[in-house]
Design a protein around this motif. Sequence first.
Motif, mmCIF file in Angstrom:
data_model
loop_
_atom_site.group_PDB
_atom_site.id
_atom_site.type_symbol
_atom_site.label_atom_id
_atom_site.label_comp_id
_atom_site.label_asym_id
_atom_site.label_seq_id
_atom_site.Cartn_x
_atom_site.Cartn_y
_atom_site.Cartn_z
ATOM 1 N N SER A 56 0.845 -1.192 0.000
ATOM 2 C CA SER A 56 0.000 0.000 0.000
ATOM 3 C C SER A 56 0.881 1.243 0.000
ATOM 4 O O SER A 56 1.928 1.275 0.646
ATOM 5 C CB SER A 56 -0.903 0.017 1.227
ATOM 6 O OG SER A 56 -1.795 -1.073 1.184
ATOM 7 N N THR A 57 0.426 2.266 -0.708
ATOM 8 C CA THR A 57 1.229 3.475 -0.879
ATOM 9 C C THR A 57 0.506 4.713 -0.366
ATOM 10 O O THR A 57 -0.732 4.760 -0.316
ATOM 11 C CB THR A 57 1.576 3.682 -2.360
ATOM 12 O OG1 THR A 57 0.363 3.779 -3.122
ATOM 13 C CG2 THR A 57 2.391 2.512 -2.890
ATOM 14 N N LYS A 58 1.296 5.697 0.002
ATOM 15 C CA LYS A 58 0.770 6.996 0.419
ATOM 16 C C LYS A 58 1.676 8.087 -0.129
ATOM 17 O O LYS A 58 2.873 7.864 -0.337
ATOM 18 C CB LYS A 58 0.686 7.095 1.942
ATOM 19 C CG LYS A 58 -0.382 6.223 2.563
ATOM 20 C CD LYS A 58 -0.509 6.493 4.058
ATOM 21 C CE LYS A 58 -1.630 5.664 4.662
ATOM 22 N NZ LYS A 58 -1.778 5.908 6.112
ATOM 23 N N TYR A 59 1.085 9.268 -0.344
ATOM 24 C CA TYR A 59 1.832 10.379 -0.929
ATOM 25 C C TYR A 59 1.490 11.684 -0.225
ATOM 26 O O TYR A 59 0.368 11.875 0.245
ATOM 27 C CB TYR A 59 1.479 10.525 -2.415
ATOM 28 C CG TYR A 59 1.745 9.286 -3.230
ATOM 29 C CD1 TYR A 59 0.771 8.305 -3.383
ATOM 30 C CD2 TYR A 59 2.979 9.099 -3.839
ATOM 31 C CE1 TYR A 59 1.029 7.158 -4.117
ATOM 32 C CE2 TYR A 59 3.237 7.954 -4.585
ATOM 33 C CZ TYR A 59 2.254 6.990 -4.712
ATOM 34 O OH TYR A 59 2.509 5.852 -5.443
ATOM 35 N N ARG A 60 2.461 12.580 -0.218
ATOM 36 C CA ARG A 60 2.132 13.928 0.265
ATOM 37 C C ARG A 60 1.248 14.582 -0.780
ATOM 38 O O ARG A 60 1.331 14.259 -1.984
ATOM 39 C CB ARG A 60 3.392 14.744 0.524
ATOM 40 C CG ARG A 60 4.175 15.184 -0.657
ATOM 41 C CD ARG A 60 5.418 15.996 -0.246
ATOM 42 N NE ARG A 60 5.087 17.194 0.480
ATOM 43 C CZ ARG A 60 5.310 17.354 1.796
ATOM 44 N NH1 ARG A 60 5.866 16.387 2.498
ATOM 45 N NH2 ARG A 60 4.988 18.492 2.393
ATOM 46 N N ASP A 61 0.420 15.497 -0.352
ATOM 47 C CA ASP A 61 -0.593 16.056 -1.237
ATOM 48 C C ASP A 61 0.010 16.684 -2.495
ATOM 49 O O ASP A 61 -0.568 16.581 -3.583
ATOM 50 C CB ASP A 61 -1.418 17.098 -0.485
ATOM 51 C CG ASP A 61 -2.382 16.461 0.507
ATOM 52 O OD1 ASP A 61 -2.893 17.202 1.371
ATOM 53 O OD2 ASP A 61 -2.609 15.243 0.418
ATOM 54 N N GLY A 65 -0.864 12.052 -7.711
ATOM 55 C CA GLY A 65 -1.223 12.081 -9.116
ATOM 56 C C GLY A 65 -0.046 12.315 -10.044
ATOM 57 O O GLY A 65 -0.171 12.161 -11.263
ATOM 58 N N ARG A 66 1.090 12.697 -9.487
ATOM 59 C CA ARG A 66 2.288 12.948 -10.312
ATOM 60 C C ARG A 66 3.408 11.960 -10.028
ATOM 61 O O ARG A 66 4.171 11.601 -10.926
ATOM 62 C CB ARG A 66 2.807 14.363 -10.065
ATOM 63 C CG ARG A 66 1.823 15.467 -10.403
ATOM 64 C CD ARG A 66 2.478 16.847 -10.361
ATOM 65 N NE ARG A 66 2.995 17.181 -9.040
ATOM 66 C CZ ARG A 66 4.267 17.478 -8.791
ATOM 67 N NH1 ARG A 66 5.159 17.472 -9.771
ATOM 68 N NH2 ARG A 66 4.658 17.785 -7.558
ATOM 69 N N PHE A 67 3.520 11.525 -8.792
ATOM 70 C CA PHE A 67 4.596 10.610 -8.384
ATOM 71 C C PHE A 67 4.012 9.234 -8.079
ATOM 72 O O PHE A 67 2.886 9.129 -7.573
ATOM 73 C CB PHE A 67 5.303 11.118 -7.128
ATOM 74 C CG PHE A 67 6.153 12.347 -7.328
ATOM 75 C CD1 PHE A 67 6.093 13.112 -8.489
ATOM 76 C CD2 PHE A 67 7.026 12.746 -6.331
ATOM 77 C CE1 PHE A 67 6.875 14.242 -8.663
ATOM 78 C CE2 PHE A 67 7.823 13.872 -6.482
ATOM 79 C CZ PHE A 67 7.743 14.616 -7.649
ATOM 80 N N THR A 68 4.800 8.200 -8.355
ATOM 81 C CA THR A 68 4.399 6.840 -8.036
ATOM 82 C C THR A 68 5.571 6.099 -7.398
ATOM 83 O O THR A 68 6.654 6.027 -7.989
ATOM 84 C CB THR A 68 3.960 6.081 -9.288
ATOM 85 O OG1 THR A 68 2.891 6.787 -9.931
ATOM 86 C CG2 THR A 68 3.489 4.679 -8.927
#
Length: 117
Positions: A56-61, A65-68
């Motif tokens: 499972s992945t999480k991203y800073r806001d 949508g740009r980084f994976t």
Amino acid sequence: QVRLVESGGGLLQAGGSLRLSCAASGIIFSNNFSGWYRQAPGKQREWVASINRGGSTKYRDSVKGRFTISRDGAKNTMYLQMTSLKPEDTAVYYCQTLESSTGNEYWGQGTQVTVSS
């Protein structure tokens, strides 16, 4: 001995794409919680993205949508695919992993990403 080695940084124009790699030795990424951080000049290091043992992945806001973030178990390598890059993404990017069995934290040496406007 645990070692994380980043690669893939560079200089590019806004709107471009780049893939960072983090190759691990002495530790298995898929067994641990791992992530990417970055530090811009004059700023504190900040979390960018993370991936847990289950994938499972999480991203800073600001990068959603740009980084994976992803990893390849066979190569024991973690990646950060970056698209639609902006000048504010300019920073030294670090990979990190938290060894679940010991609580030890390991960091790579960093790779520079510079995005020009």
